[in-house]
Design an enzyme around this catalytic site. Structure first.
Site: not given
Ligand code: 5GP
Ligand code: ZN
Length: 133
Positions: A98, A100
């Site tokens: 994903h 951001h």
């Molecule tokens: P990573 O650190 O893996 O790049 O980011 C994962 C992101 O997913 C985090 O910013 C977190 O807030 C978001 N996230 C995790 N679980 C959920 C969820 O159930 N719903 C939404 N909308 N965001 C989520």
């Protein structure tokens, strides 16, 4: 599959969906850095950046671009960051690729990274290791 983003894609967990097409989806991050912080991902599950084939990356980046346009057009912001945390050491928590897309505001306090300098010879030594021929 016990992936939280796959569950979201299957509609099992509600999200604020910003955009969706056949190959990708965009929804608000539940823990926004700034309001409008959006996650953009391929609908197919790929653990990280290098595991995703080019067609999935292209579809996802097209959506990143659409989302960035919408943030700029509708939130009164002048810019945004696109981040992808690749592997746990880089902060990846959810192992479904994903991106951001984070709207930036003046004085929002979001720090990027500290930067150093190469000592004599270090730049060339690194280049010798990573240069792609
Ligand atoms: P990573 O650190 O893996 O790049 O980011 C994962 C992101 O997913 C985090 O910013 C977190 O807030 C978001 N996230 C995790 N679980 C959920 C969820 O159930 N719903 C939404 N909308 N965001 C989520
Ligand atoms: Zn997944």
């Amino acid at each position: 599959m016990d992936c939280i983003f796959c569950k979201i894609i299957r509609g099992e967990i509600p999200v604020y969906k910003v955009y969706e097409d056949d190959d990708s989806v965009a929804f608000l991050d539940a823990n926004p850095v700034n309001p409008g912080h959006t996650l953009v991902l391929p609908k197919k599950h790929f653990a990280n950046f290098e595991e995703a084939p080019e067609d999935a990356l292209l579809a996802t980046m097209k959506t990143v671009k659409k989302v960035g346009r919408s943030l700029k057009d509708n939130l009164g912001i002048l810019g945004y960051n696109v981040y992808e945390n690749n592997d746990p050491i880089a902060g990846q928590v959810v192992h479904h690729l994903h991106f951001h897309v984070i709207p930036r505001q003046v004085g929002d306090g979001l720090k990027l990274w500290h930067q150093g300098k190469y000592n004599h010879g270090e730049g060339q030594a690194i280049l010798n290791k990573i240069k792609i021929n």
